[in-house]
Design an enzyme around this catalytic site. Structure first.
Site, mmCIF file in Angstrom:
data_model
loop_
_atom_site.group_PDB
_atom_site.id
_atom_site.type_symbol
_atom_site.label_atom_id
_atom_site.label_comp_id
_atom_site.label_asym_id
_atom_site.label_seq_id
_atom_site.Cartn_x
_atom_site.Cartn_y
_atom_site.Cartn_z
ATOM 1 N N GLU A 500 0.828 -1.210 0.000
ATOM 2 C CA GLU A 500 0.000 0.000 0.000
ATOM 3 C C GLU A 500 0.866 1.267 0.000
ATOM 4 O O GLU A 500 0.502 2.270 -0.598
ATOM 5 C CB GLU A 500 -0.928 -0.022 1.228
ATOM 6 N N THR A 611 -11.102 8.476 -13.328
ATOM 7 C CA THR A 611 -10.161 7.908 -12.369
ATOM 8 C C THR A 611 -10.556 6.505 -11.911
ATOM 9 O O THR A 611 -9.794 5.826 -11.234
ATOM 10 C CB THR A 611 -9.970 8.860 -11.165
#
Ligand code: DMJ
Length: 630
Positions: A500, A611
């Site tokens: 992440e 997006t």
């Protein structure tokens, strides 16, 4: 009528029939009705009928018969080949010119006339009473109607490409990714249909609290991927769920940003791909429900909205009731299309006002902090990031320019200025030679890059084209270096999937140093950059890197009933997080699939991806329409 006049030597027909004046009038009325009926019947004849071709021009005949170049049907239907020259310019084009995408808010003169989904004048706009909302005129409304046929003809490439000529390995890889999509979909359908996401370990559905009572996030997010991969039956299942079960009359806390990018974006794209009215009307209806979030003193929307009551507020975790840059800065593309399809200027007004506020406010070192007060219009905290909280704001600047067919020069300038400041203050090189983009906290650098920030390789490459000649190569190099760094974050893990967040401090490079940052939740940003880099350079390493991701997903994320995120990319026996994110179907698998397609499949000349990877069309028709006004 001339035929009914009295011919020399012959009594007129009505007279010959001995009719009086009112009867004559009725007779003439009947006869003209009959003629109209006969002409109308021409449209019902088969397209091949000679009789029909005698009376109707070719285009009208084709339209009446359902032009095969204009499919309204799902992927199984014939794909339109590249369109013939533009349709004749009509008066309607002239009127539409005032309401085209990408033009400044003066567009607000456009109207909501001819579209079946038209928005009533003033709808959604009346409540806009904000301090700085633009007071653009709305009184002069010209007839308006979005012409789907003209839009399809404006595309430069067939939506799904021309096909042919590829290597067997490329095709096999693409088909493998299609199979992964089918597997993800089938399991969602089996265990979680109508819920927001699939929980693949427990084999049930997840609702969550991002969509304020809306359901079916995976369905709406997956629609266009199913279409593009030509999974026709699955697309039909998704479509009929939208028709019958997508209920927009819901209550609950919704994220303005998430609803916009996933639902509005997914529905808009599917409308543009198919021409099916249901997607357009749902997108417009939902768009209207988002408008009350903009009722703030500055017009900067709050992040959370109750879709039922229209009440809105800021996220509890956002300091001092602020709005988030990546959230209010990621509405522009979808909102311009909502205006395009409805003729209602209010959507464009709202996002142009956001831009105005951002342009007016002073930027520390030219940078955009992530938190802004919707009440005062001032920055709340000086945290700057091209990853989470900031990311797609920058993405939407350059994509606004591209989507406007390169006419929105204001967006281009804002993008260039922002990128220059980012490069000056945040772009760094590690001791080992890896280029990365750090975060900035009130002037102090945090040498960390989030997975989310890895979209920026693709964005910088996409934007390089518009840069000054001497900077083009520089930006392509920067894009390649960042994409390389993000690849390293994958390559340095045991699973070959990236964490992440990864750091460049205490002697580490491109690896997560905190336990809490080791997870991978099926995110798309790295493969997104691979796709753009592949399309713009054709360096085969990007396809190779994409294939590495496919293999890792299969090995570590595929479980019996779908795909799951993993909690630690640094162990080859990872535990699963029991969540198949909707963006895995919307983005990760779509980008991977496109990586193994020809460039003309959803060509970057015709489409700009929002997006959430929902492609929205570039406004090619604007110049034509504009020219026809002059
Ligand atoms: C997606 O919903 C979008 O890409 C968004 O812009 C960022 N986060 C997720 C995927 O990681």
């Amino acid at each position: 009528m001339l035929l009914l006049r009295k011919l020399p030597g012959m009594p007129g027909w009505p007279a010959a029939l001995g009719l009086r004046l009112p009867q004559k009038f009725l007779f003439l009325l009947f006869l003209s009705g009959l003629l109209t009926l006969c002409f109308g019947a021409l449209f019902l004849l088969p397209d091949s009928s000679r009789f029909k071709r005698l009376f109707l021009p070719r285009r009208a005949a084709a339209a009446a018969a359902g032009d095969p170049d204009l499919p309204r049907s799902p992927p199984a239907a014939a794909e339109p080949r590249h369109a013939s020259p533009a349709a004749p310019r009509r008066l309607r084009d002239k009127l539409r010119a005032a309401a085209r995408l990408g033009a400044p808010p003066a567009h607000t003169a456009a109207s909501a006339g001819g579209s079946p989904q038209q928005v009533q004048p003033g709808a959604g706009g009346a409540e806009a009473g904000t301090d700085s909302a633009p007071a653009a005129p709305r009184q002069t409304r010209a007839p308006f109607g979005f012409d789907y046929e003209t839009f399809r003809r404006s595309l430069r490439h067939p939506v799904l490409g021309r096909g042919g000529g590829e290597e067997p390995e490329t095709r096999a890889r693409r088909l493998k990714i299609r199979e992964m999509m089918k597997f993800a979909w089938d399991n969602y359908r089996r265990y979680a249909f109508g819920k927001n996401e699939l929980r693949p370990l427990t084999k049930n559905g997840h609702i969550g609290n991002m969509f304020g009572g809306l359901r079916g996030a995976t369905i709406v997010d997956a629609l266009d991927t199913l279409y593009i991969m030509e999974l026709g039956e699955e697309f039909q299942e998704a479509k009929s769920w939208v028709e019958k079960s997508l209920d927009l009359n819901v209550n609950g806390e919704a994220s303005l940003f998430e609803v916009n990018i996933r639902y509005v974006g997914g529905l808009l794209t599917t409308y543009y791909l198919t021409g099916e009215e249901v997607f357009k009307s749902k997108a417009l209806e939902l768009g209207e429900k988002l408008l009350p979030a903009f009722n703030t003193p500055t017009g900067i929307p709050r992040g959370v909205i109750n879709l039922g009551s229209g009440m809105s507020w800021s996220w509890g975790w956002a300091s001092a009731g602020s709005s988030i840059l990546a959230e209010f800065g990621t509405l522009h593309l979808e909102f311009l299309h909502l205006t395009e399809l409805s003729g209602n200027p209010v959507f464009t007004e709202k996002v142009m006002n956001i831009r105005k506020v951002l342009n007016r406010i002073e930027k520390p070192q030219g940078l955009y902090p992530n938190f802004l007060s919707p009440v005062t219009g001032n920055w709340v905290q000086h945290h700057v990031s091209i990853g989470g909280l900031g990311d797609s704001f920058y993405e939407y600047l350059i994509k606004s320019w591209l989507m406007s067919d390169k006419r929105d020069t204001e967006a281009k300038k804002m993008y260039n200025d922002a990128l220059e400041a980012i490069e000056k203050h945040l772009v760094k090189k590690s001791a080992g030679g890896l280029t990365y983009i750090a975060e900035w906290r009130g002037g102090i650098l945090d040498h960390k890059m989030g997975h989310l920030a890895c979209f920026s390789g693709g964005m910088i490459a996409l934007g390089a084209e518009q840069a000054a000649e001497e900077k083009k190569q520089h930006y392509m190099d920067l894009a390649a270096e960042i994409t390389h760094t993000c690849h390293e974050s994958y390559a340095r893990s045991d699973t070959k999937l990236g964490p992440e967040a990864f750091r460049f401090d205490s002697g580490t490079e491109a690896v997560a140093t905190r336990l809490s940052e080791r997870y991978y939740i099926l995110r798309p940003e790295v493969v997104e950059s691979y796709l753009y880099m592949w399309r713009l350079t054709h360096d085969p390493k990007y396809r190779q890197w994409g294939w590495e991701v496919v293999k890792a997903l299969e090995k570590y994320c595929r479980v019996e009933a779908g795909f799951s995120g993993i909690r630690d990319v640094y162990t080859t026996t990872p535990s699963h997080d029991n969540m198949q994110q909707s963006f895995f179907l919307a983005e990760t698998l779509k980008y991977l699939y496109l990586l193994f397609c020809d460039d003309d499949v959803l060509s970057l000349e015709d489409w700009v991806f929002n997006t959430e990877a929902h492609p929205l069309p570039v406004n090619h028709t604007n110049l034509k329409a504009k020219a026809s006004v002059q």
